[in-house]
Enzyme design. Structure first.
Site: not given
Ligand code: BG6
Length: 476
Positions: A139, A173, A207, A231
């Protein structure tokens, strides 16, 4: 081994994702004996490395990221490098000369989507695509429905759907896969998993980091496209879908598609009450979003989004699904909270309001845990109640090492298992739901409200839940 001998061709082999996620995952799969033998990794990029220079460069890059490379010598033997400019034919010809006709080919495109089409054309022009070849793409696949269709059409000209692995790393995950086990490996929850007993569902992916060095990309994207379209909607599907007849790819994907098709369209003035956009301000952790490199000084792009979704089917009609995600939030937290209805009346001295509704919390980050929140008697004199919880920490529940998301997904690509990859129609259904929200934001002029870095987003996100008499759970 049972896995076919493979040539794994990695486009974007010097890129950020390759170094942060893909190559470390391949390295760990190698160390665990989970790669096919033989399997070669042929990385490619515009940098004019030869094999040795690439190996040295990658080793330094991985070590700089803190990886302990105990079996580098073994891994290195698998690694090759082919300089390649996707707009010129020489690179493809040289690649063709290096690949073995008797091996399964995996083409992993870890590049900007604008390169997918020239890469597919180049592969085709040099007869590199065999009937058992596979293509994996990252993506974002497009900016909206039309651009995602155009990309899918380009890929579809050369690869069948059954050869196409659209990566959504959240599906890799363990905790997300565990949702399938939880829902369909148990009978306990199923009778409760519906509108009669569920009051609301919250999905949070918060995040702590900002957008980092991705300003240019992010300022054309925003949180709705970056996180929700992929997601968060995928997690919503797994929570809400009916039991598939098996775990076969299309069985699962058919059920997810039905959920997406049942999402109540959200657009027009409804976005004012059903969505919240936010943009982070400056803090000790870093500059304000608008001051990040690559971002327009008057950018309207959201780094936070919260929304209320509804699924119009017999299982879920009337149950709000609250989704939120943001950068520079209070802490890193990814979890799903299923809250059940209140008891109909309190027989205790504790008033109804003092009885917390039961909830199941499935946390993916920072730890993988499952907890069940109940009411119990407070010890001692008198019949007073207090909230208690049953907690399961998956990292402690089993000795076996849990695979990182990309290890799972790469392993599945090598095995040819499509279950955890997004099918074209699912992806397009997700865009069909997202697009009217994007359009409405522009039409009604819904701005991204500034929020303090380190907070839980704009106050309007709290207000959105307060209108339902609810509040966001913050993982405490
Ligand atoms: C990615 C996004 O798909 O997922 C990012 O483009 C984001 O912006 C990331 O930080 C988050 O992934 P994870 O696994 O760290 O939660």
């Amino acid at each position: 081994s049972a896995l076919p001998d493979t040539d794994f061709i990695l486009f974007g082999g010097t890129g950020d994702l390759a170094v942060r996620k893909l190559l470390p995952a391949l390295y760990r799969l190698h160390c665990q004996g989970l790669l096919p033998d033989p399997m070669r990794i042929v990385a490619s990029g515009r940098t004019p490395h030869d094999d040795d220079a690439y190996r040295a460069w990658l080793r330094a890059a991985l070590e700089a990221r803190g990886l302990l490379l105990r079996d580098w010598a073994g891994f290195e033997q698998r690694l090759h490098y082919q300089p390649l400019n996707v707009h010129q034919q020489e690179g493809f010809a040289a690649l063709a000369a290096r690949l073995r006709p008797d091996r399964t080919r995996v083409f992993y495109l870890s590049t900007a989507p604008s390169l997918f089409s020239p890469i597919c054309r180049g592969l085709h022009a040099h007869d590199l695509i065999l009937p058992d070849s596979r293509i994996a793409v990252e993506k974002p696949l497009g900016q909206d429905l039309a651009s995602s269709q155009a990309i899918n059409d380009d890929i579809g000209r050369y690869f069948l759907e059954s050869q196409t692995y659209r990566v959504d790393h959240y599906l890799g995950k363990e905790a997300v896969q565990n949702l399938l086990a939880l829902r369909f490996g148990n009978t306990l929850l199923e009778p409760l998993w519906r509108r009669e007993w569920v009051r609301d569902v919250q999905i949070t992916v918060a995040e702590q980091e900002g957008i980092g060095s991705r300003g240019e990309f992010y300022d054309h994207t925003g949180a709705l496209r970056d996180m929700v379209q992929s997601h968060l909607l995928q997690m919503l599907c797994i929570i809400a879908m009916e039991s598939p007849p098996s775990t076969h790819a299309d069985a699962v994907r058919d059920e997810k598609l039905k959920v997406l098709a049942a999402l109540e369209p959200l657009g027009g003035a409804a976005v004012l009450t059903h969505t919240v956009r936010g943009q982070y301000l400056a803090s000790a952790a870093g500059p304000a979003y608008r001051e990040e490199a690559g971002v327009q000084a008057d950018s309207q792009v959201e780094t936070f989004v919260a929304l209320t979704a509804r699924i119009n089917n017999w299982r879920w009609a009337g149950v709000p699904f609250f989704l939120r995600t943001g950068k520079r939030m209070h802490r890193r937290l990814a979890e799903i909270v299923i809250s059940f209805r209140d008891v109909p009346t309190s027989i205790f001295d504790t008033p109804l309001a003092g009885l917390q509704a039961n909830r199941i919390v499935i946390r993916m980050q920072p730890q993988e845990t499952l907890s069940l929140h109940l009411m119990a008697k407070r010890p001692g004199d008198g019949m007073r109640l207090q909230p208690v919880s049953l907690n399961l920490d998956f990292s402690k529940a089993s000795q076996s090492r849990r695979l990182a998301a990309y290890e799972w997904l790469l392993g599945d690509i090598l095995k040819g298992n499509l279950t955890l990859f997004v099918r074209r129609d699912e992806q397009e259904a997700a865009w069909r739901w997202i697009e009217p929200i994007l359009r409405a934001w522009t039409e009604v002029g819904q701005a991204a409200e500034p929020y303090a870095a380190g907070s839980w987003g704009p106050a309007a996100a709290e207000a959105m839940l307060a209108r339902h008499g609810l509040y966001w759970h913050t993982g405490l």
